[in-house]
Design an enzyme around this catalytic site. Structure first.
Site, PDB file in Angstrom:
ATOM      1  N   ASN A 211      52.271  31.551  46.377  1.00 52.13           N
ATOM      2  CA  ASN A 211      52.457  33.477  45.674  1.00 52.13           C
ATOM      3  C   ASN A 211      53.787  34.342  46.527  1.00 52.13           C
ATOM      4  O   ASN A 211      54.289  33.563  47.278  1.00 52.13           O
ATOM      5  CB  ASN A 211      51.319  33.786  46.465  1.00 52.13           C
ATOM      6  CG  ASN A 211      49.726  33.378  45.431  1.00 52.13           C
ATOM      7  OD1 ASN A 211      50.380  33.154  45.056  1.00 52.13           O
ATOM      8  ND2 ASN A 211      48.826  34.376  45.898  1.00 52.13           N
TER       9      ASN A 211
ATOM     10  N   HIS B 225      45.648  33.257  37.471  1.00 52.35           N
ATOM     11  CA  HIS B 225      47.559  33.170  36.754  1.00 52.35           C
ATOM     12  C   HIS B 225      47.757  32.993  36.077  1.00 52.35           C
ATOM     13  O   HIS B 225      48.133  31.784  34.955  1.00 52.35           O
ATOM     14  CB  HIS B 225      47.917  31.531  37.174  1.00 52.35           C
ATOM     15  CG  HIS B 225      47.677  32.060  39.448  1.00 52.35           C
ATOM     16  ND1 HIS B 225      48.559  32.689  39.826  1.00 52.35           N
ATOM     17  CD2 HIS B 225      47.329  31.835  40.275  1.00 52.35           C
ATOM     18  CE1 HIS B 225      48.877  32.595  41.094  1.00 52.35           C
ATOM     19  NE2 HIS B 225      47.288  32.476  41.891  1.00 52.35           N
TER      20      HIS B 225
ATOM     21  N   TYR C  14      41.892  22.182  42.697  1.00 52.99           N
ATOM     22  CA  TYR C  14      43.011  22.094  41.842  1.00 52.99           C
ATOM     23  C   TYR C  14      42.875  21.152  40.811  1.00 52.99           C
ATOM     24  O   TYR C  14      43.154  21.025  39.870  1.00 52.99           O
ATOM     25  CB  TYR C  14      44.304  22.198  42.808  1.00 52.99           C
ATOM     26  CG  TYR C  14      44.414  23.929  42.425  1.00 52.99           C
ATOM     27  CD1 TYR C  14      44.048  24.334  43.867  1.00 52.99           C
ATOM     28  CD2 TYR C  14      46.133  24.337  42.262  1.00 52.99           C
ATOM     29  CE1 TYR C  14      44.442  26.068  44.273  1.00 52.99           C
ATOM     30  CE2 TYR C  14      45.837  25.805  42.600  1.00 52.99           C
ATOM     31  CZ  TYR C  14      45.813  26.697  43.732  1.00 52.99           C
ATOM     32  OH  TYR C  14      45.552  27.302  43.801  1.00 52.99           O
TER      33      TYR C  14
HETATM   34 FE1  HDE Z   1      45.115  29.304  43.299  1.00 48.10          FE
HETATM   35  N1  HDE Z   1      44.034  28.086  41.517  1.00 48.10           N
HETATM   36  N2  HDE Z   1      43.386  28.872  44.141  1.00 48.10           N
HETATM   37  N3  HDE Z   1      46.178  29.806  44.856  1.00 48.10           N
HETATM   38  N4  HDE Z   1      46.911  29.653  42.230  1.00 48.10           N
HETATM   39  C1  HDE Z   1      45.167  28.178  40.965  1.00 48.10           C
HETATM   40  O1  HDE Z   1      44.545  26.159  39.288  1.00 48.10           O
HETATM   41  C2  HDE Z   1      42.289  28.358  43.724  1.00 48.10           C
HETATM   42  C3  HDE Z   1      45.299  30.360  46.319  1.00 48.10           C
HETATM   43  C4  HDE Z   1      48.234  29.851  43.042  1.00 48.10           C
HETATM   44  O2  HDE Z   1      50.913  28.134  37.934  1.00 48.10           O
HETATM   45  C5  HDE Z   1      43.884  27.477  39.917  1.00 48.10           C
HETATM   46  O3  HDE Z   1      45.406  25.130  37.421  1.00 48.10           O
HETATM   47  C6  HDE Z   1      41.262  28.543  45.083  1.00 48.10           C
HETATM   48  C7  HDE Z   1      46.836  30.405  47.626  1.00 48.10           C
HETATM   49  C8  HDE Z   1      48.745  29.768  41.807  1.00 48.10           C
HETATM   50  O4  HDE Z   1      49.925  26.816  37.053  1.00 48.10           O
HETATM   51  C9  HDE Z   1      42.747  27.429  40.165  1.00 48.10           C
HETATM   52  C10 HDE Z   1      41.449  28.827  46.397  1.00 48.10           C
HETATM   53  C11 HDE Z   1      47.238  29.906  47.135  1.00 48.10           C
HETATM   54  C12 HDE Z   1      48.526  29.048  41.207  1.00 48.10           C
HETATM   55  C13 HDE Z   1      43.128  27.719  42.028  1.00 48.10           C
HETATM   56  C14 HDE Z   1      43.209  29.340  45.634  1.00 48.10           C
HETATM   57  C15 HDE Z   1      47.396  30.000  45.588  1.00 48.10           C
HETATM   58  C16 HDE Z   1      46.716  28.744  40.721  1.00 48.10           C
HETATM   59  C17 HDE Z   1      44.294  28.271  38.436  1.00 48.10           C
HETATM   60  C18 HDE Z   1      40.962  29.399  47.580  1.00 48.10           C
HETATM   61  C19 HDE Z   1      49.073  30.650  47.351  1.00 48.10           C
HETATM   62  C20 HDE Z   1      48.962  28.849  39.760  1.00 48.10           C
HETATM   63  C21 HDE Z   1      44.196  27.114  37.315  1.00 48.10           C
HETATM   64  C22 HDE Z   1      41.086  28.132  48.338  1.00 48.10           C
HETATM   65  C23 HDE Z   1      49.250  29.818  48.563  1.00 48.10           C
HETATM   66  C24 HDE Z   1      49.622  27.687  39.755  1.00 48.10           C
HETATM   67  C25 HDE Z   1      44.813  26.080  38.142  1.00 48.10           C
HETATM   68  C26 HDE Z   1      50.277  27.566  38.376  1.00 48.10           C
HETATM   69  C27 HDE Z   1      46.485  28.540  40.313  1.00 48.10           C
HETATM   70  C28 HDE Z   1      42.198  28.143  42.319  1.00 48.10           C
HETATM   71  C29 HDE Z   1      43.859  30.615  46.605  1.00 48.10           C
HETATM   72  C30 HDE Z   1      48.451  30.097  44.597  1.00 48.10           C
HETATM   73  C31 HDE Z   1      41.263  27.578  40.156  1.00 48.10           C
HETATM   74  C32 HDE Z   1      39.511  27.267  45.413  1.00 48.10           C
HETATM   75  C33 HDE Z   1      46.139  30.831  49.123  1.00 48.10           C
HETATM   76  C34 HDE Z   1      50.277  30.000  42.505  1.00 48.10           C
HETATM   77  O5  HDE Z   1      42.353  26.093  40.873  1.00 48.10           O
END
Ligand code: HDE
Length: 713
Positions: free
Chosen positions: A151, A78, A365
């Site tokens: 999402n 993202h 996160y």
């Molecule tokens: Fe994320 N995800 N994600 N994700 N995600 C990040 O956090 C992660 C997942 C989502 O505008 C990171 O600050 C793992 C699902 C959005 O700043 C990170 C897993 C969904 C955003 C991270 C998931 C999301 C992130 C990267 C599996 C939808 C952007 C930078 C366990 C429900 C937020 C940060 C923004 C961002 C990890 C799965 C949505 C790396 C480990 C499911 C919208 O921490």
């Protein structure tokens, strides 16, 4: 408490708080960081005009030092995003389900900061990549900050956090040559997807039009995981969160997406910014699907499995509030880049479930912010600060911005009278939901998660004919970009489990056959002792024939507000028709843009000068929603000699857009590849603005699709 304002004044506590941290350099002298007034920032201090630069030059050192450290690591996923401020209002209390103030107090206006994003690309990548879009909402509530980090699709690729690094490593550019950027169409991604069938559901959503939205303002949002709501009595209900856009859910075609990426890779960013700057505030309804705890096992799938949605036909979405985005950030880096969303930020009345993906996110996160923002004090950055006061005994570390008073930093204490003191649940203290747990510690996947095919098939069955065609084209494009036949074969077999006709169409485009079986079981690579059975896909079931709500054909088609309408004009264009059309479109809040062979001004047949919004050299048809060509012999003669103008018209037709031609304007149509197409519901020759407007509101005339395919541009 932030109260609803009676007028359009949406000033919030958060806005006031941010204002205190906003620095305005207008009418201010330039100084160093220490406040020393600067009188030269153009030359370094040297031993003579042509001599070496002196180590003494503290002004040079300070300036360059700052520059050297301006960048921070981009988000691992993202990375590319845009954000805006706004507010949330509850329209219907759900007190019986949740005690959260945000869900019970209809008089509140809660400030929000919302960031939209793509997933796979780097920070500078194109907005129009085929991808999932992030939809992350930070609610600055009176009881603390709640982040709903979702999402634009209601399901995710994988069921367990353990697989997230694998998923992301497979979709990111390949590690040997860092190719391709912001694209899933490559071998490593399909190698992973074809070996991990739980990805299929999210994957087919990405292959559908949802993967290439027309605008961030025209996307749904979903919390994805099943969460819990907790009421005053401590009773729990399961809940799924939905955002429904006022403007409906609309997309561009793949051909447009590819071209927009070249013409304006900031297309979504610009669209959001411009709409808010023009006072056209994007708006969403917040909906909830609520499920009693007693019904947990009544579904054909597991509520804890994030690759499953609950069809709205099975559990209706109850609308409880609205969110409006009404303010652009002051500074991209300070706000949009530094905002840190944490799924672990919740408030009393909302709680987690054991969804194994959500559980992993609760850790990830917080952890990632440390390497991204550089200090565990990231919560003190203005955009991340709650609107409630925060008091605790956590202290010190890099970039501590506060000056905590007093002798104690521990609990319990008597030296500070036990402060900061604890809060009972009745006083708003957070208490985790007391879920009963009686289980063996085990590393496995629940068998109730093994249905990988039923919901992708339900999604596909629910699409309109044109949407299905887009899915087939997307699969064909993506797999066509892969080099390894065994990966494509595995994918074809898997697609056939969704729909055999779909697989046959993709196979034909690839010049391959759909295999009858595959040599080794799918998900073979789960590991030596891993529970292979638990990773095998179960048989496809049909528990619902169709879910019409999943199709974009059933979205909102009411408004043309903020739609960009290209008026193709040259000197001598006829005012007859032009003025009425412009007024009618603007009355409906569409944005009219004058496109001419040159920049500057263009003169109409009554001698009036009109400002050109873009010369045809600098713009492209794909950036507009509809085209209008007024009459005027001289103008049409000039436009007809401009090959880019003809291409503009051909492309608008190819992309099934509404088009209107007035009087001599029809001559231009004859010169285009369309010639004289009649009986097209979105092509108007000297007709009333009303009909043109209703065709624009329908977004596209998909009935034209087959004919449009033949247009070569
Ligand atoms: Fe994320 N995800 N994600 N994700 N995600 C990040 O956090 C992660 C997942 C989502 O505008 C990171 O600050 C793992 C699902 C959005 O700043 C990170 C897993 C969904 C955003 C991270 C998931 C999301 C992130 C990267 C599996 C939808 C952007 C930078 C366990 C429900 C937020 C940060 C923004 C961002 C990890 C799965 C949505 C790396 C480990 C499911 C919208 O921490």
């Amino acid at each position: 408490m932030a109260k609803k304002a009676d007028t359009g004044d949406t000033k919030s506590i958060k806005q006031e708080q941010l204002k205190r941290d906003t620095v305005d350099y207008q009418d201010k002298p330039m100084t160093t960081r220490q406040g020393l007034k600067v009188n030269d920032t153009n030359s370094s201090l040297k031993a003579g005009p042509r001599g070496a630069t002196l180590l003494e030059d503290f002004l040079l050192r300070e300036k360059i030092h700052n520059f050297d450290h301006e960048r921070i690591p981009e988000r691992i996923v993202h990375a590319r995003g845009s954000a805006a401020h706004g507010y949330f209002e509850l329209t219907e209390s759900i007190e019986e389900y949740s005690k959260a103030g945000i869900f019970t107090d209809t008089s509140r206006r809660t400030p929000v900061f919302v960031r939209f994003s793509t997933v796979a690309g780097s920070k500078g990548s194109t907005d129009l990549a085929r991808d999932v879009r992030g939809f992350a909402v930070k609610f600055y509530t009176d009881e603390g900050t709640w982040d709903l980090v979702g999402n634009n699709m209601p399901i995710f690729f994988i069921q367990d956090a353990m697989k997230f690094p694998d998923l992301i490593h497979s979709v990111k550019p390949e590690p040997n040559n860092e190719i391709p950027q912001a694209a899933s169409a490559h071998d490593t991604f399909y190698d992973f997807v074809s070996l991990t069938t739980e990805t299929l559901h999210n994957h087919i959503w990405v292959m559908s039009d949802r993967g290439i939205p027309r605008s961030y303002r025209m996307m749904e949002g979903f919390g994805i995981h099943t969460f819990r709501l907790i009421n005053k009595k401590g009773e729990a209900h399961f809940v799924k969160f939905h955002w429904k856009p006022e403007l409906g859910v609309h997309s561009v075609t793949w051909d447009e997406a590819v071209k927009i990426s070249g013409a304006d890779s900031d297309f979504h960013r610009r669209d959001l910014w411009d709409a808010i700057a023009a006072g056209q505030f994007p708006e969403w309804e917040l909906g909830v699907q609520i499920i009693p705890e007693a019904d947990e096992h009544k579904f054909d799938f597991d509520l804890l499995d994030p690759t499953k949605l609950i069809p709205e036909e099975t559990v209706p979405v109850k609308i409880i509030g609205r969110m409006v985005l009404d303010r652009n950030p002051e500074n991209f880096f300070a706000e949009t880049e530094q905002v840190a969303f944490l799924p672990g930020n919740i408030v009393p009345g909302i709680d987690f479930t054991n969804d194994p993906l959500l559980q992993g996110r609760l850790f990830s996160y917080r952890d990632t912010q440390l390497s991204r923002l550089g200090s565990h004090n990231f919560h003190q950055i203005p955009i991340n600060r709650p609107v409630t006061d925060a008091h605790n005994n956590q202290r010190d570390g890099h970039m501590q911005m506060e000056i905590p008073k007093g002798q104690t930093a521990y609990f319990p204490n008597s030296l500070s009278g036990g402060c900061p003191y604890l809060n009972s649940v009745a006083e708003g203290g957070f208490e985790s939901y007391q879920e009963r747990i009686d289980a063996k510690k085990i590393r496995t996947r629940s068998e109730s998660f093994s249905d990988h095919f039923s919901q992708p098939a339900l999604f596909y069955r629910s699409l309109a004919k044109w949407e299905k065609k887009h899915v087939a084209n997307a699969y064909s494009f993506e797999l066509g970009k892969c080099n390894h036949d065994h990966i494509k074969e595995r994918m074809l077999w898997i697609i056939a489990q969704i729909d055999t006709d779909l697989a046959a169409e993709v196979a034909e485009n690839l010049g391959m056959q759909v295999p009858k079986s595959i040599e080794k079981p799918i998900n073979q690579a789960v590991g030596a002792d891993a529970d292979i059975k638990a990773h095998q896909p179960g048989k496809k079931q049909i528990y619902l024939k169709k879910s019409p709500k999943l199709s974009q054909a059933n979205t909102v088609f009411e408004s043309i507000a903020t739609r960009q309408i290209a008026f193709l004009v040259a000197d001598g264009f006829a005012m007859k028709g032009f003025d009425a059309m412009k007024k009618a479109l603007e009355k409906e809040k569409a944005v009219v843009k004058l496109i001419a062979p040159h920049g500057g001004m263009v003169t109409c047949d009554s001698g009036m000068e009109h400002k050109v919004d873009a010369s045809i050299m600098t713009t492209e048809s794909v950036l507009y929603d509809a085209v209008y060509v007024p009459g005027g012999e001289k103008s049409i003669d000039r436009l007809g000699k401009n090959s880019k103008c003809i291409k503009f018209i051909n492309e608008a037709f190819k992309h099934c857009k509404a088009m209107a031609f007035e009087d001599e304007g029809r001559e231009l149509l004859k010169k285009s590849a369309i010639k004289n197409s009649t009986e097209d519901k979105a092509l108007f020759l000297n007709e009333k603005p009303k009909d043109f407007i209703s065709a624009i509101a329908k977004h596209r005339n998909w009935e034209r699709m087959e004919k449009a395919e033949a247009i070569a541009v």
